[in-house]
Design a protein around this motif. Structure first.
Motif, PDB file in Angstrom:
ATOM      1  N   TRP A   1      -4.546   5.233 -13.794  1.00 55.34           N
ATOM      2  CA  TRP A   1      -5.509   4.137 -13.723  1.00 55.34           C
ATOM      3  C   TRP A   1      -4.950   2.983 -12.909  1.00 55.34           C
ATOM      4  O   TRP A   1      -5.627   2.440 -12.017  1.00 55.34           O
ATOM      5  CB  TRP A   1      -5.855   3.681 -15.141  1.00 55.34           C
TER       6      TRP A   1
ATOM      7  N   ARG B   1       2.172   1.817  -3.447  1.00 52.71           N
ATOM      8  CA  ARG B   1       1.160   2.387  -4.329  1.00 52.71           C
ATOM      9  C   ARG B   1       1.074   3.896  -4.150  1.00 52.71           C
ATOM     10  O   ARG B   1       0.983   4.654  -5.110  1.00 52.71           O
ATOM     11  CB  ARG B   1      -0.190   1.726  -4.023  1.00 52.71           C
ATOM     12  N   ARG B   2       1.128   4.352  -2.903  1.00 53.78           N
ATOM     13  CA  ARG B   2       1.052   5.791  -2.648  1.00 53.78           C
ATOM     14  C   ARG B   2       2.259   6.508  -3.241  1.00 53.78           C
ATOM     15  O   ARG B   2       2.143   7.601  -3.776  1.00 53.78           O
ATOM     16  CB  ARG B   2       0.957   6.052  -1.147  1.00 53.78           C
TER      17      ARG B   2
ATOM     18  N   GLN C   1     -15.003   4.899  -8.201  1.00 56.92           N
ATOM     19  CA  GLN C   1     -14.042   4.192  -9.035  1.00 56.92           C
ATOM     20  C   GLN C   1     -14.556   3.971 -10.457  1.00 56.92           C
ATOM     21  O   GLN C   1     -13.802   4.120 -11.427  1.00 56.92           O
ATOM     22  CB  GLN C   1     -13.687   2.849  -8.397  1.00 56.92           C
TER      23      GLN C   1
ATOM     24  N   ALA D   1     -11.707   8.950  -8.147  1.00 58.00           N
ATOM     25  CA  ALA D   1     -11.235   7.727  -7.487  1.00 58.00           C
ATOM     26  C   ALA D   1     -11.016   7.963  -5.998  1.00 58.00           C
ATOM     27  O   ALA D   1     -11.394   7.133  -5.163  1.00 58.00           O
ATOM     28  CB  ALA D   1      -9.943   7.251  -8.145  1.00 58.00           C
ATOM     29  N   ASP D   2     -10.419   9.088  -5.656  1.00 57.18           N
ATOM     30  CA  ASP D   2     -10.189   9.402  -4.249  1.00 57.18           C
ATOM     31  C   ASP D   2     -11.495   9.593  -3.487  1.00 57.18           C
ATOM     32  O   ASP D   2     -11.548   9.393  -2.271  1.00 57.18           O
ATOM     33  CB  ASP D   2      -9.332  10.667  -4.115  1.00 57.18           C
TER      34      ASP D   2
ATOM     35  N   GLU E   1     -12.698   5.311 -13.755  1.00 59.01           N
ATOM     36  CA  GLU E   1     -12.192   4.417 -14.796  1.00 59.01           C
ATOM     37  C   GLU E   1     -12.736   4.796 -16.159  1.00 59.01           C
ATOM     38  O   GLU E   1     -12.038   4.660 -17.171  1.00 59.01           O
ATOM     39  CB  GLU E   1     -12.544   2.971 -14.458  1.00 59.01           C
TER      40      GLU E   1
ATOM     41  N   HIS F   1      -4.974   3.105  -9.065  1.00 61.81           N
ATOM     42  CA  HIS F   1      -6.237   2.882  -8.363  1.00 61.81           C
ATOM     43  C   HIS F   1      -6.888   1.540  -8.695  1.00 61.81           C
ATOM     44  O   HIS F   1      -7.775   1.099  -7.969  1.00 61.81           O
ATOM     45  CB  HIS F   1      -7.221   4.010  -8.705  1.00 61.81           C
TER      46      HIS F   1
ATOM     47  N   ILE G   1       1.828   6.956  -6.967  1.00 63.52           N
ATOM     48  CA  ILE G   1       0.868   8.009  -7.287  1.00 63.52           C
ATOM     49  C   ILE G   1       1.573   9.361  -7.284  1.00 63.52           C
ATOM     50  O   ILE G   1       1.351  10.199  -8.167  1.00 63.52           O
ATOM     51  CB  ILE G   1      -0.299   8.004  -6.275  1.00 63.52           C
TER      52      ILE G   1
ATOM     53  N   SER H   1      -8.607  11.283 -11.033  1.00 64.84           N
ATOM     54  CA  SER H   1      -7.960  11.048  -9.742  1.00 64.84           C
ATOM     55  C   SER H   1      -8.850  11.457  -8.575  1.00 64.84           C
ATOM     56  O   SER H   1      -8.943  10.754  -7.565  1.00 64.84           O
ATOM     57  CB  SER H   1      -6.635  11.809  -9.673  1.00 64.84           C
TER      58      SER H   1
ATOM     59  N   ARG I   1       0.837  -1.203   0.000  1.00 67.04           N
ATOM     60  CA  ARG I   1       0.000   0.000   0.000  1.00 67.04           C
ATOM     61  C   ARG I   1       0.870   1.251   0.000  1.00 67.04           C
ATOM     62  O   ARG I   1       0.556   2.238  -0.672  1.00 67.04           O
ATOM     63  CB  ARG I   1      -0.926  -0.018   1.221  1.00 67.04           C
TER      64      ARG I   1
END
Length: 223
Positions: A140, A22-23, A112, A107-108, A116, A143, A26, A104, A19
């Motif tokens: 993409w 992933r951050r 989602q 998604a945040d 997308e 997320h 981004i 973005s 996780r």
């Protein structure tokens, strides 16, 4: 800078590390968008020669300033709608950047499916600048790595992970996260060590990839 891995417990689970990875990725994507926006500054100057284009540039910057502030999910969704409105009337460069921000923020905000749809529209737009399509792909993936069809993730990231691609480190990192999701932890560890041992990878990302690989049972990076 203090090594983040000195601050975690030895029994930190790989999922928690993924996780964090992933951050980080981004943030890498956001920096790329800002660079593109900077290059677009010359275009913005040209747009200001025409009244309608000047309005579009001003509207984009105004919403971008608001997006820099932290807010609730409802606030982010509202800002996404504002970026969508900018995209409808702005010249192509700002319209694309507005769409990237819209996706973005959606998604945040937990939207989602809507996000997308925006990303897919950009990724599949053959007339769009290839760099911007790549930025959309990275956004993409950031997320969708936990939910999208694995074969689609692999297909979209394969080119970005190729030798010589400026996106290679982050694309490989996402592919490693996909392997973790699929239970292929040894493959993920090998990919992460490849990122960590690549001198072209930013130092912080190399340390992070090395730490995650070790959390998966791999030996330390040779670098």
């Amino acid at each position: 800078m203090v090594d983040i891995f000195d601050e975690v417990d030895e029994d930190l689970r790989a999922e928690r590390m993924s996780r964090f990875a992933r951050r980080y990725a981004i943030g890498f994507m956001v920096l790329a968008v800002l660079l593109i926006a900077g290059v677009g500054g010359w275009q913005a100057w040209l747009w200001h020669r025409h009244q309608e284009d000047a309005k579009a540039a001003t509207a984009f910057i105004a919403v971008l300033d608001q997006a820099a502030q932290h807010g609730s999910a409802a606030d982010r969704e509202a800002l996404a709608r504002k970026f969508g409105a900018v995209a409808q009337s702005a010249p192509s460069g700002y319209a694309t950047l507005a769409r990237l921000n819209e996706a973005s923020l959606l998604a945040d905000a937990g939207k989602q499916a809507a996000a997308e749809a925006v990303w897919n529209g950009l990724i599949n737009n053959g007339s769009l600048n290839p760099v911007l399509r790549q930025v959309a792909t990275i956004g993409w993936a950031a997320h969708a790595i936990d939910t999208a069809e694995p074969s689609l993730i692999q297909a979209r990231l394969e080119t970005l992970a190729a030798e010589g691609s400026p996106w290679r480190p982050v694309a490989l990192q996402y592919l490693a996260l996909l392997d973790i999701r699929l239970g292929h932890k040894s493959e993920a560890a090998r990919t992460l060590l490849e990122v960590a041992n690549d001198i072209s990878t930013p130092d912080d990302m190399r340390r992070m990839a090395n730490g995650l690989a070790q959390a998966l049972g791999a030996p330390a990076s040779t670098e």
